[in-house]
Scaffold this active site. Structure first.
Site, PDB file in Angstrom:
ATOM      1  N   GLU A   1       0.799  -1.235   0.000  1.00  0.00           N
ATOM      2  CA  GLU A   1       0.000   0.000   0.000  1.00  0.00           C
ATOM      3  C   GLU A   1       0.832   1.286   0.000  1.00  0.00           C
ATOM      4  OE1 GLU A   1      -2.790  -0.536   3.237  1.00  0.00           O
ATOM      5  OE2 GLU A   1      -3.535  -2.406   2.405  1.00  0.00           O
TER       6      GLU A   1
ATOM      7  N   HIS B   1     -10.553  -5.689  -2.320  1.00  0.00           N
ATOM      8  CA  HIS B   1     -11.580  -5.411  -1.305  1.00  0.00           C
ATOM      9  C   HIS B   1     -12.677  -4.630  -2.039  1.00  0.00           C
ATOM     10  CE1 HIS B   1      -9.313  -6.951   2.034  1.00  0.00           C
ATOM     11  NE2 HIS B   1      -8.272  -6.221   1.696  1.00  0.00           N
TER      12      HIS B   1
ATOM     13  N   ASN C   1       1.898  -5.115  -3.181  1.00  0.00           N
ATOM     14  CA  ASN C   1       0.489  -5.405  -2.884  1.00  0.00           C
ATOM     15  C   ASN C   1      -0.263  -4.111  -2.564  1.00  0.00           C
ATOM     16  OD1 ASN C   1      -1.632  -7.342  -2.230  1.00  0.00           O
ATOM     17  ND2 ASN C   1      -1.283  -6.858  -0.071  1.00  0.00           N
TER      18      ASN C   1
ATOM     19  N   ASP D   1     -12.624  -9.745  -0.892  1.00  0.00           N
ATOM     20  CA  ASP D   1     -13.930  -9.813  -0.239  1.00  0.00           C
ATOM     21  C   ASP D   1     -14.851  -8.844  -0.969  1.00  0.00           C
ATOM     22  OD1 ASP D   1     -12.973  -7.407   1.009  1.00  0.00           O
ATOM     23  OD2 ASP D   1     -12.524  -8.495   2.866  1.00  0.00           O
TER      24      ASP D   1
ATOM     25  N   GLU E   1      -6.554 -10.428  -1.469  1.00  0.00           N
ATOM     26  CA  GLU E   1      -7.370 -10.232  -0.249  1.00  0.00           C
ATOM     27  C   GLU E   1      -8.844 -10.086  -0.614  1.00  0.00           C
ATOM     28  OE1 GLU E   1      -5.786  -7.006   2.155  1.00  0.00           O
ATOM     29  OE2 GLU E   1      -3.716  -7.604   1.774  1.00  0.00           O
TER      30      GLU E   1
END
Ligand code: 9MR
Length: 356
Positions: free
Chosen positions: A155, A232, A196, A271, A269
């Site tokens: 990030e 996400h 990432n 979701d 990741e």
């Protein structure tokens, strides 16, 4: 004590969600089997070891990889300078070994979950680089041959594609990225090294910035193996999401943006949140969203794997951070498969058509 002894000791002590060693005899309809058939390397989940037997069973059935959700982060592993604490992280290494799972190790250099002694230490460039080296050296060496992949830098970007202000960027400049990758490779030249970030899925300025990070690192003559797209995402407009996840063409284009630079890409990741409570209709939209996320990966040859950010909605990070949102994973709070599970599986199976 040598790490293999530590792992053996911990394995004997038993992990609370111990699952028997996996074989390749999972049911034909498992996520793992489908990914394997499609020629991909891994399907994973974020893991927090807790007292939930179903989680061990689901991991054995469905996954061949996991990402330790919090235990390898800086605040967990080096809470004060040169004082390393590995009790928690070692349990994950032991769990992977015992259950023959890959680990996507997470992460080495990040602005968050970073102790104050680093972020507010007032270190000069040279000292901060030596602190970075000591941390990377200690973690990467300890988990050498345990970590299949490492998130080396996490990030570093703002959503508009500029660099995020952090102790790393503000002190060292953009060189902190190639320096971190060079150091990770110095202490483990076998683990696959990843950049990432989130919101890279929209194929916009932030995606271009990630591509530029790949180029930057390579321009220093340093190895980078891949880019992690956190994914996400949301299935509808929510207070924290501008809208539903991008369409499949956009997702594929976003993956290609960095993959075409000659690196692997993964969803790290996944979701897909919604405004809660969930309804049958919303769950169907969520299933279609999971399907196109999986299908986008399977349509891109360099997309080597995917990780969902947890197993059950019972433990997802989302409701605690985004009030009124959640139901984002593919098993519900009682560990029943949601429509999203089937959507995700169908998306993976579509890969056979798209392969190449
Ligand atoms: O899921 C993680 C949650 O348990 C932690 O409280 C949180 C702290 O920042 O981090 C969550 O995981 C994050 C991951 O490490 C990096 N990308 C965003 C994830 C969700 O916040």
């Amino acid at each position: 004590m040598h790490l293999s002894n530590i792992i053996a000791t911990l394995a004997l002590a038993g992990s609370v969600i111990a699952a028997p060693a996996r074989k390749d005899d999972c049911k034909d309809d498992s996520l793992y089997k489908a990914m394997k058939k499609a020629g991909r390397s891994f399907i994973g989940t974020a893991l927090t070891i807790r007292n939930e037997t179903r989680e061990g069973e689901i991991i054995k059935q469905e996954f061949n990889s996991f990402t330790p959700e919090n235990s390898m982060k800086w605040e967990s592993t080096e809470p004060s300078r040169n004082n390393f604490t590995f009790e928690d992280a070692d349990r994950y290494a032991a769990y992977a070994k015992k259950n023959n799972l890959q680990i996507h190790c997470h992460n080495l250099v990040w602005h968050s979950q970073l102790p104050e002694w680093v972020s507010n230490g007032g270190f000069d460039n040279k000292t901060l680089i030596s602190i970075m080296e000591n941390h990377i050296k200690t973690l990467v060496t300890r988990y050498k041959s345990v970590c299949t992949r490492w998130d080396v830098v996490n990030e570093a970007l703002n959503d508009n594609g500029t660099y995020r202000s952090s102790v790393w960027y503000d002190t060292i400049g953009e060189a902190f990225l190639p320096i971190a990758f060079r150091l990770a490779n110095k202490y483990d030249n076998k683990a696959k090294l990843f950049y990432n970030d989130y919101n890279l899925e929209y194929n916009d300025n932030k995606t271009v910035a990630a591509k530029n990070i790949v180029k930057l690192i390579k321009s220093y003559g340093v190895k980078i193996n891949g880019v992690g797209y956190q994914a996400h995402l949301a299935s509808e407009v929510t207070p924290t999401a501008p809208g539903p996840a991008p369409d499949q063409k956009t997702l594929e284009a976003a993956l290609h943006a960095t993959a075409d630079e000659g690196v692997d890409v993964v969803y790290t990741e996944i979701d897909v949140r919604m405004n809660t409570p969930a309804t049958a209709e919303k769950l169907a939209v969520q299933a279609a969203t999971y399907e196109r996320i999986a299908a986008s990966c399977l349509a891109v040859k360099r997309c080597i794997g995917m990780t969902v950010w947890g197993i059950s909605d019972k433990y997802s990070w989302i409701p605690g951070v985004f009030t009124g949102e959640g139901a984002a994973l593919i098993w519900d709070e009682n560990y029943n498969k949601k429509p999203a599970y089937n959507g995700f599986l169908e998306g993976i199976n579509s890969g056979k058509k798209h392969w190449g």
